[in-house]
Design a protein around this motif. Sequence first.
Motif, PDB file in Angstrom:
ATOM      1  N   LEU A 127      95.964 -26.128 -26.177  1.00  0.00           N
ATOM      2  CA  LEU A 127      96.742 -26.841 -27.379  1.00  0.00           C
ATOM      3  C   LEU A 127      95.847 -26.890 -28.680  1.00  0.00           C
ATOM      4  O   LEU A 127      96.311 -26.685 -29.770  1.00  0.00           O
ATOM      5  N   ALA A 128      94.343 -27.129 -28.278  1.00  0.00           N
ATOM      6  CA  ALA A 128      93.771 -27.570 -29.474  1.00  0.00           C
ATOM      7  C   ALA A 128      93.413 -25.862 -30.586  1.00  0.00           C
ATOM      8  O   ALA A 128      93.329 -26.211 -31.583  1.00  0.00           O
ATOM      9  N   ASP A 129      93.675 -24.830 -29.909  1.00  0.00           N
ATOM     10  CA  ASP A 129      93.633 -23.613 -30.770  1.00  0.00           C
ATOM     11  C   ASP A 129      95.031 -23.062 -30.983  1.00  0.00           C
ATOM     12  O   ASP A 129      95.022 -21.793 -31.301  1.00  0.00           O
ATOM     13  N   ALA A 130      96.021 -23.676 -30.546  1.00  0.00           N
ATOM     14  CA  ALA A 130      97.567 -23.014 -30.422  1.00  0.00           C
ATOM     15  C   ALA A 130      97.834 -22.787 -31.891  1.00  0.00           C
ATOM     16  O   ALA A 130      97.630 -23.496 -32.800  1.00  0.00           O
ATOM     17  N   ASP A 186     101.280 -17.301 -32.224  1.00  0.00           N
ATOM     18  CA  ASP A 186     100.700 -17.168 -30.843  1.00  0.00           C
ATOM     19  C   ASP A 186     101.870 -17.516 -29.837  1.00  0.00           C
ATOM     20  O   ASP A 186     102.251 -16.833 -28.725  1.00  0.00           O
ATOM     21  N   VAL A 187     102.436 -18.558 -30.040  1.00  0.00           N
ATOM     22  CA  VAL A 187     103.418 -19.169 -29.249  1.00  0.00           C
ATOM     23  C   VAL A 187     104.580 -18.321 -29.199  1.00  0.00           C
ATOM     24  O   VAL A 187     105.091 -18.142 -28.229  1.00  0.00           O
ATOM     25  N   GLN A 188     104.915 -17.983 -30.466  1.00  0.00           N
ATOM     26  CA  GLN A 188     106.237 -17.064 -30.719  1.00  0.00           C
ATOM     27  C   GLN A 188     105.795 -15.707 -29.991  1.00  0.00           C
ATOM     28  O   GLN A 188     106.932 -15.419 -29.292  1.00  0.00           O
ATOM     29  N   ALA A 231     105.731 -26.404 -31.485  1.00  0.00           N
ATOM     30  CA  ALA A 231     106.294 -25.608 -30.630  1.00  0.00           C
ATOM     31  C   ALA A 231     107.600 -25.500 -30.535  1.00  0.00           C
ATOM     32  O   ALA A 231     108.216 -24.451 -30.432  1.00  0.00           O
ATOM     33  N   VAL A 232     108.418 -26.793 -30.812  1.00  0.00           N
ATOM     34  CA  VAL A 232     109.850 -26.654 -30.745  1.00  0.00           C
ATOM     35  C   VAL A 232     110.042 -25.812 -31.812  1.00  0.00           C
ATOM     36  O   VAL A 232     110.825 -24.725 -31.882  1.00  0.00           O
ATOM     37  N   LEU A 233     109.760 -25.893 -33.051  1.00  0.00           N
ATOM     38  CA  LEU A 233     110.020 -24.920 -34.360  1.00  0.00           C
ATOM     39  C   LEU A 233     109.581 -23.631 -33.943  1.00  0.00           C
ATOM     40  O   LEU A 233     110.521 -22.718 -34.424  1.00  0.00           O
ATOM     41  N   SER A 234     108.443 -23.335 -33.367  1.00  0.00           N
ATOM     42  CA  SER A 234     108.255 -21.779 -32.904  1.00  0.00           C
ATOM     43  C   SER A 234     109.374 -21.246 -32.139  1.00  0.00           C
ATOM     44  O   SER A 234     109.892 -20.281 -32.314  1.00  0.00           O
ATOM     45  N   LEU A 235     109.760 -22.161 -31.225  1.00  0.00           N
ATOM     46  CA  LEU A 235     110.853 -21.381 -30.156  1.00  0.00           C
ATOM     47  C   LEU A 235     112.016 -21.371 -30.683  1.00  0.00           C
ATOM     48  O   LEU A 235     113.014 -20.673 -30.317  1.00  0.00           O
ATOM     49  N   VAL A 236     112.497 -22.227 -31.705  1.00  0.00           N
ATOM     50  CA  VAL A 236     113.814 -22.266 -32.282  1.00  0.00           C
ATOM     51  C   VAL A 236     113.758 -20.863 -33.273  1.00  0.00           C
ATOM     52  O   VAL A 236     114.816 -20.247 -33.343  1.00  0.00           O
TER      53      VAL A 236
END
Length: 413
Positions: free
Chosen positions: A92-95, A99-101, A133-138
């Motif tokens: 998480l520190a480097d997320a 990358d998440v998307q 992360a929520v915004l990325s997955l939205v």
Amino acid sequence: MTAHLLRGAHLTSGERVDVRIEGERVAAVLPAGTPDSSVDEPAGSSTDLTGYLLAGAFVEPHAHLDKVFTAARVPTGDGTLAGAMAGYQTILADASDADVQSRARRALRTLVANGTTAVRSHVGCGRLLGVRAVLSLVAVREDLRDLVDLELVAHVGGPGPGETWRVHRRRLTDALDAGADGVGGNPSNEADPVAALEECVAVAAERGVPVDLHIDETSDASMLLLRRLAVLAPQVGVPVTASHCVSLGFQDPGVVADVAAEVAAAGVSVVTLPATNLYLQGRHTWPRPRGLTAVDALLAAGVRVAAGGDNVRDPFNPAGRLDPLETASLAVTAAHQSPERAWSMIGSDARAVIGHPPAGPVPGARADLVAIRADSVGDAVALASAERLVWRAGRLVARTAVDRSGPVHEVTG
């Protein structure tokens, strides 16, 4: 309205049929070879499915798309839930949002290719990332809306040192405002499990959204929050799902039967996650337990039970194929379910758990379909052929063909 005919498939019942799709719906299911003048063959509006099993598309009722494909980023941990959580903190520190998307898109495209058209993913919204992360997955949900129905559950942690439950609530409401569809969390892992459970349920009730909690994800038989959830569920007026429920499998048979009856009466659905629970639970005890919930008792009581893939290629599970048929196979092997029951747990039952209407080769149903090269449900679950075609709302969204070469030997017995 455009019509399309799927010819010569066989259903899970064994019947060979032609299936006519009109728009987003299945218009008719006909005996194979029935003339159908409504489909213009020269226009290329039919697909030959001889040798394929045709059914409703699969559903992934419990994923973690914000964590997927991160296993190689941290050293192998101690194989426990606590160890996996500690390892993920360093990730998480480097997320980054990109990358998440990227990882989530890759995972969703794989799920779709494997026959999945609806996914519920839990997404962290804790102290370190907030709603990022929520915004990325939205954004991913919007990008891939023509391929898959993606539902996001805000997975919150309890208050940190010096924080109050008001902060906990704000994190959940911020995540819902950012586009999450439901409330989640892991109250069993919090300092005050009952308070964490009640706070999550209260927010879901206030906002009128589903609640899907990681419940009793432990082999500690003294932890049985599922009973408290069964008390609260009828009061909140929203769909309630309990995922994992591992400690139920460590109770005496009489307790298991009583709790299963309470869960059924409360209308709570249960999602079992065999891959991760087999990996994380009971690692440091002997003999080593299977780590699954009491699936048979829950089913016998009338509880709707689905099966999910959970974590894939991350600190919580270094393996996984993003294929519901892998989950079904584990339900057969580790949870002692029949192939047909396991098929329902990744199909119609999983669809009902996440609140989606029925789909499949049934007149009037939504044309979310998967065709897999297989002779039967048992064959499909056991061999998981990669040869599949996938339709979402009547539109072909994935097709995987296999080209085999080399010597072929006929085996006779």
